[in-house]
Design a protein around this motif. Sequence first.
Motif, PDB file in Angstrom:
ATOM      1  N   ASN A  95      81.349  -3.841 -43.659  1.00  0.00           N
ATOM      2  CA  ASN A  95      80.949  -5.143 -44.208  1.00  0.00           C
ATOM      3  C   ASN A  95      80.400  -4.815 -45.611  1.00  0.00           C
ATOM      4  N   PHE A  96      80.294  -5.895 -46.381  1.00  0.00           N
ATOM      5  CA  PHE A  96      79.759  -5.876 -47.799  1.00  0.00           C
ATOM      6  C   PHE A  96      78.400  -5.125 -47.634  1.00  0.00           C
ATOM      7  N   SER A  97      77.438  -5.351 -46.974  1.00  0.00           N
ATOM      8  CA  SER A  97      76.079  -4.782 -46.959  1.00  0.00           C
ATOM      9  C   SER A  97      76.112  -3.307 -46.676  1.00  0.00           C
ATOM     10  N   TYR A  98      77.008  -2.670 -45.796  1.00  0.00           N
ATOM     11  CA  TYR A  98      77.030  -1.242 -45.684  1.00  0.00           C
ATOM     12  C   TYR A  98      77.590  -0.647 -46.929  1.00  0.00           C
ATOM     13  N   GLY A  99      78.822  -1.150 -47.509  1.00  0.00           N
ATOM     14  CA  GLY A  99      79.286  -0.800 -48.831  1.00  0.00           C
ATOM     15  C   GLY A  99      78.413  -0.770 -49.846  1.00  0.00           C
ATOM     16  N   PHE A 100      77.816  -1.838 -50.035  1.00  0.00           N
ATOM     17  CA  PHE A 100      76.960  -1.884 -51.074  1.00  0.00           C
ATOM     18  C   PHE A 100      75.650  -0.877 -51.123  1.00  0.00           C
ATOM     19  N   ASN A 101      75.052  -1.031 -50.186  1.00  0.00           N
ATOM     20  CA  ASN A 101      73.933  -0.036 -49.885  1.00  0.00           C
ATOM     21  C   ASN A 101      74.317   1.509 -50.018  1.00  0.00           C
ATOM     22  N   THR A 102      75.620   1.851 -49.671  1.00  0.00           N
ATOM     23  CA  THR A 102      75.799   3.027 -49.855  1.00  0.00           C
ATOM     24  C   THR A 102      76.266   3.412 -51.198  1.00  0.00           C
ATOM     25  N   LEU A 103      76.693   2.257 -52.088  1.00  0.00           N
ATOM     26  CA  LEU A 103      77.038   2.503 -53.341  1.00  0.00           C
ATOM     27  C   LEU A 103      75.596   2.495 -54.224  1.00  0.00           C
ATOM     28  N   LEU A 104      74.789   1.813 -53.938  1.00  0.00           N
ATOM     29  CA  LEU A 104      73.321   1.914 -54.601  1.00  0.00           C
ATOM     30  C   LEU A 104      72.767   3.355 -54.529  1.00  0.00           C
ATOM     31  N   GLU A 105      72.809   3.765 -53.027  1.00  0.00           N
ATOM     32  CA  GLU A 105      72.330   5.112 -53.141  1.00  0.00           C
ATOM     33  C   GLU A 105      73.011   6.114 -53.769  1.00  0.00           C
ATOM     34  N   GLY A 106      74.155   5.911 -54.546  1.00  0.00           N
ATOM     35  CA  GLY A 106      74.837   7.029 -55.350  1.00  0.00           C
ATOM     36  C   GLY A 106      74.333   6.984 -56.660  1.00  0.00           C
ATOM     37  N   PHE A 107      73.445   5.904 -57.031  1.00  0.00           N
ATOM     38  CA  PHE A 107      72.922   5.928 -58.447  1.00  0.00           C
ATOM     39  C   PHE A 107      71.871   6.855 -58.713  1.00  0.00           C
ATOM     40  N   GLU A 108      71.825   7.632 -59.731  1.00  0.00           N
ATOM     41  CA  GLU A 108      70.775   8.320 -60.031  1.00  0.00           C
ATOM     42  C   GLU A 108      69.496   7.330 -60.405  1.00  0.00           C
ATOM     43  N   LYS A 109      68.464   7.547 -60.059  1.00  0.00           N
ATOM     44  CA  LYS A 109      67.267   6.420 -60.460  1.00  0.00           C
ATOM     45  C   LYS A 109      66.364   7.220 -61.433  1.00  0.00           C
ATOM     46  N   PRO A 110      65.538   6.317 -62.391  1.00  0.00           N
ATOM     47  CA  PRO A 110      65.643   4.922 -62.119  1.00  0.00           C
ATOM     48  C   PRO A 110      66.910   4.317 -62.903  1.00  0.00           C
ATOM     49  N   LYS A 111      67.139   3.194 -62.689  1.00  0.00           N
ATOM     50  CA  LYS A 111      68.319   2.479 -63.395  1.00  0.00           C
ATOM     51  C   LYS A 111      67.866   1.109 -63.630  1.00  0.00           C
ATOM     52  N   LYS A 112      68.773   0.427 -64.666  1.00  0.00           N
ATOM     53  CA  LYS A 112      68.178  -1.005 -65.012  1.00  0.00           C
ATOM     54  C   LYS A 112      69.245  -1.855 -64.456  1.00  0.00           C
TER      55      LYS A 112
END
Length: 360
Positions: free
Chosen positions: A78-95
């Motif tokens: 579903n969208f939520s699984y894919g989006f959360n997986t994507l967000l976890e791939g960002f180095e933080k912090p991000k704008k």
Amino acid sequence: MDNLRKGFPVLKRYTYLNTAASGLLPEKVFEFRQNHDLDFLISASILKERQGGILTDVRETVGRFFNCEAHRVALVPNFSYGFNTLLEGFEKPKKALLLKGDYPSINWPVKSRNFEIFYAAINENLEDNIRKALTENKPDFFAFSIVQYINGVKLNINFISELKQEFPETLFIADGTQYLGTEAFDFDSTGIDVVISSTYKWLNAGYGNGFILFNEKVEGKIEPKHLGFGSLQGKYKAHEGNFLGKFEPGHQDTLNYGSLAVALRLLEETGINKIEAQVVKLKNFAWQKFAEMGLLEKYVLERKEHSSLFNIKGDDTLFHHLRNKDIITSQRGEGIRVSFHYFNTTDEIEELTEAVKEKM
């Protein structure tokens, strides 16, 4: 018109104006699901030995339908699984830039992480608001719905493409759940970096399946953390650390993803241009009716672009009045959400407006 309604038995029982909540299950998808589970019942692991080929077909069908090479298509539940997986791939912090009041499954996951967040307001000046926010804040990514889930406000794909050219360093992440399936969409021509979508609405593929389309430039900018045995299984995930595989770490469900392939082939058979023409016809007809009756928000009336999803003025009394007449809608925001897909008719819109007049 009758040909467009074939294969959807629920239309004989209800005036179904609720695709924005849940799309219909086509008979062809239902038949596939029955046959699939019968195969599983009598052959067990022998069916699962064909899993790789089944999922490859699904991936390639999605890629063909939306013009995205198969090695850039991830299959997610579903969208939520894919989006959360994507967000976890960002180095933080991000704008991050979001739309104020956008779908909670977009805004909540971003807010729950350590991102610096800016917002653009959804109103008659939405496009100007987005451009201004991008110019002033220079976010690392912009996450947004192409079509707003409450009232159907739509971002023009050409505008998004132009905006991406103006701000090439910002990753554009689009939710296509309330959009894909209503008109032709050529992913590679848009310049959008990532499109994620559940498919149980306008694509009529049932629940438990979705996908992500990636621009070639995304890999290297995002490093997802998910890994599992499934990350290496299949034609396009042959090596450890494979970018695509990090979105598919576990066993994939051939029943649900197979349903997606069948649903997309049905849309291909119907013809996406034919579908788009019918959706536009219904949208314009409904717009005129609703505007004449004073049912739409003022700022919605002032916009040039809109989807076939509307939020009309109405309360509990009207909602239950419609349901008693077997007119299926949803309560969203401060009104009643109605949505029209290619199998709907102008007669059904007339039926809706007459029922609304009875309570005005």
